[in-house]
Design an enzyme around this catalytic site. Structure first.
Site, mmCIF file in Angstrom:
data_model
loop_
_atom_site.group_PDB
_atom_site.id
_atom_site.type_symbol
_atom_site.label_atom_id
_atom_site.label_comp_id
_atom_site.label_asym_id
_atom_site.label_seq_id
_atom_site.Cartn_x
_atom_site.Cartn_y
_atom_site.Cartn_z
ATOM 1 N N TYR A 75 -10.322 -4.719 3.967
ATOM 2 C CA TYR A 75 -9.637 -4.229 4.982
ATOM 3 C C TYR A 75 -10.177 -4.084 6.241
ATOM 4 O O TYR A 75 -10.934 -3.151 6.278
ATOM 5 C CB TYR A 75 -8.879 -3.011 4.441
ATOM 6 C CG TYR A 75 -7.886 -2.339 5.271
ATOM 7 C CD1 TYR A 75 -7.672 -2.472 6.582
ATOM 8 C CD2 TYR A 75 -6.804 -1.487 4.667
ATOM 9 C CE1 TYR A 75 -6.744 -1.799 7.581
ATOM 10 C CE2 TYR A 75 -5.742 -0.942 5.470
ATOM 11 C CZ TYR A 75 -5.927 -1.040 6.791
ATOM 12 O OH TYR A 75 -4.495 -0.758 7.369
ATOM 13 N N ASP A 101 -5.538 8.688 10.214
ATOM 14 C CA ASP A 101 -4.353 8.329 10.524
ATOM 15 C C ASP A 101 -3.828 8.934 11.836
ATOM 16 O O ASP A 101 -4.205 10.049 12.219
ATOM 17 C CB ASP A 101 -3.346 8.908 9.426
ATOM 18 C CG ASP A 101 -3.430 7.957 8.226
ATOM 19 O OD1 ASP A 101 -3.460 6.692 8.420
ATOM 20 O OD2 ASP A 101 -3.997 8.570 7.116
ATOM 21 N N GLU A 135 0.828 -1.329 0.051
ATOM 22 C CA GLU A 135 0.200 -0.087 -0.036
ATOM 23 C C GLU A 135 0.950 1.004 0.086
ATOM 24 O O GLU A 135 1.858 1.359 0.964
ATOM 25 C CB GLU A 135 -1.080 -0.029 1.230
ATOM 26 C CG GLU A 135 -1.941 -1.119 1.165
ATOM 27 C CD GLU A 135 -2.552 -0.952 2.463
ATOM 28 O OE1 GLU A 135 -2.479 -0.100 3.285
ATOM 29 O OE2 GLU A 135 -3.510 -1.878 2.752
#
Length: 270
Positions: free
Chosen positions: A175, A60, A49
Site C-alpha cells: 500500500y 487518518d 478494507e
C-alpha cells in the site's frame, strides 16, 4: 493461493487494476455498515478494507476520524467487527477482505485470540498502521504463520535504504501512501506516482496499490493506468457523513463505488 493473490492474478490477466474500497466498520451503525459492506462487491469493489474503529487513528484525516467517532458512538468494537466479517462471508466467499487499523485494540483483545478469530471469520489480511517491521514478532509473523497476509504501508519519505526493511515480511500487496499526510489529503501528481511505482517495483514483486487523496472516477482511472490497485476511502465515507438516512448512506457509497469501478475498468482500454 490466498484470496488476495488470486484476485490480483485474475485482474492482471484482465489487464486492469483493482478497486480497493475502505469503510469503517459500524459507521454510522452496525446494520447500515453491514449493508454497505455486503453491497460493495456488486458495486465494483475488487478488494475491501474494513476499518477497525479506534479512538486515536493518527494516520487518518477528518473524514475517517469522524467515522471512527460515529462507529464507537454506535457501540462498535472489535468483536462486532469480526462478526460483521462472518456475516459478509455468508454471501461472499471470493472478495478479499482486509482489516485495517491500529495495534491497540488488537493488543487489548489478545493477539492470538484475534488472529484465530480473524481467520475463522474470513479475514484475508491485516494493515496495522502503527506496527513497524522492528516489531514483526508481535503481530506480523504470527499472523502470517497462521495464514493472514500482512500488508505494509510505504510513503514518499520511505527511502531506498529503509524500503527493504519495510517490505521484509510484506505479503498480499504493498500500500503506497501517495502523499505525506493523513487520509483524505490532497492528491499526488501523476508524475510522482509513476516514479514511486517504478521505484517500488525495483524492490518487490507484490502488487502495488495507491491510496490517500483519490476521490473521483477520473483520478481513480489515472492511478489505475500506473498501479495494480486504487484505494478509495474518505470520498466514500463522506457520503455516510452527509446522509440523513441509512438508505441515503448506502446508496451514496455504492453509487460512488460503481462510478469509481467504471473509471478503473475503462482506464486501460483503447
Amino acid at each position: 493461493m490466498s484470496r488476495l493473490q488470486t484476485r490480483f492474478a485474475e485482474l492482471k490477466e484482465q489487464n486492469r487494476a483493482a478497486l480497493v474500497t475502505f469503510v469503517t466498520a459500524g459507521d454510522p451503525d452496525y446494520d447500515t455498515s453491514l449493508a454497505i459492506l455486503k453491497g460493495l462487491p456488486a458495486a465494483g469493489a475488487d478488494v475491501i478494507e474494513l476499518g477497525m474503529p479506534f479512538t486515536d487513528p493518527m494516520a487518518d484525516g477528518p473524514a475517517i476520524q469522524l467515522a471512527n467517532i460515529r462507529a464507537l458512538g454506535a457501540q462498535q468494537n472489535l468483536a462486532k467487527t469480526l462478526q460483521m466479517v462472518r456475516e459478509f462471508r455468508k454471501d461472499n466467499t471470493d472478495t478479499p477482505l482486509v482489516l485495517m487499523g491500529y495495534f491497540n485494540p488488537i493488543h487489548r483483545y489478545g493477539v492470538q485470540r484475534f488472529i484465530g478469530e480473524a481467520l475463522d471469520s474470513g479475514v484475508d489480511g491485516l494493515i496495522v498502521v502503527d506496527m513497524p517491521p522492528e516489531h514483526n514478532s508481535e503481530l506480523c509473523e504470527p499472523a502470517q504463520a497462521a495464514g493472514l497476509d500482512f500488508i505494509r504501508l510505504t510513503t514518499p519519505t520511505t527511502d531506498d535504504v529503509r524500503l527493504p526493511t519495510v517490505l521484509n515480511g510484506s505479503s498480499g500487496f504493498v500500500y503506497y501512501v501517495s502523499v505525506a499526510g493523513v487520509t483524505g489529503a490532497g492528491a499526488a501528481t501523476l508524475e510522482h506516482v509513476e516514479e514511486a511505482v517504478a521505484r517500488l517495483r525495483r524492490h518487490t514483486d507484490l502488487p502495488i496499490s495507491i491510496g490517500f487523496g483519490i476521490r473521483t472516477p477520473e483520478q481513480a482511472a489515472s492511478i489505475a493506468r500506473l498501479a495494480d490497485g486504487v484505494v478509495v476511502g474518505s470520498a466514500l465515507i463522506d457520503h455516510i457523513a452527509k446522509a440523513e438516512t441509512s438508505e441515503q448512506a448506502i446508496d451514496g457509497v455504492l453509487s460512488l463505488c460503481a462510478a469509481l469501478a467504471d473509471g478503473v475498468r475503462k482506464a486501460r482500454l483503447g
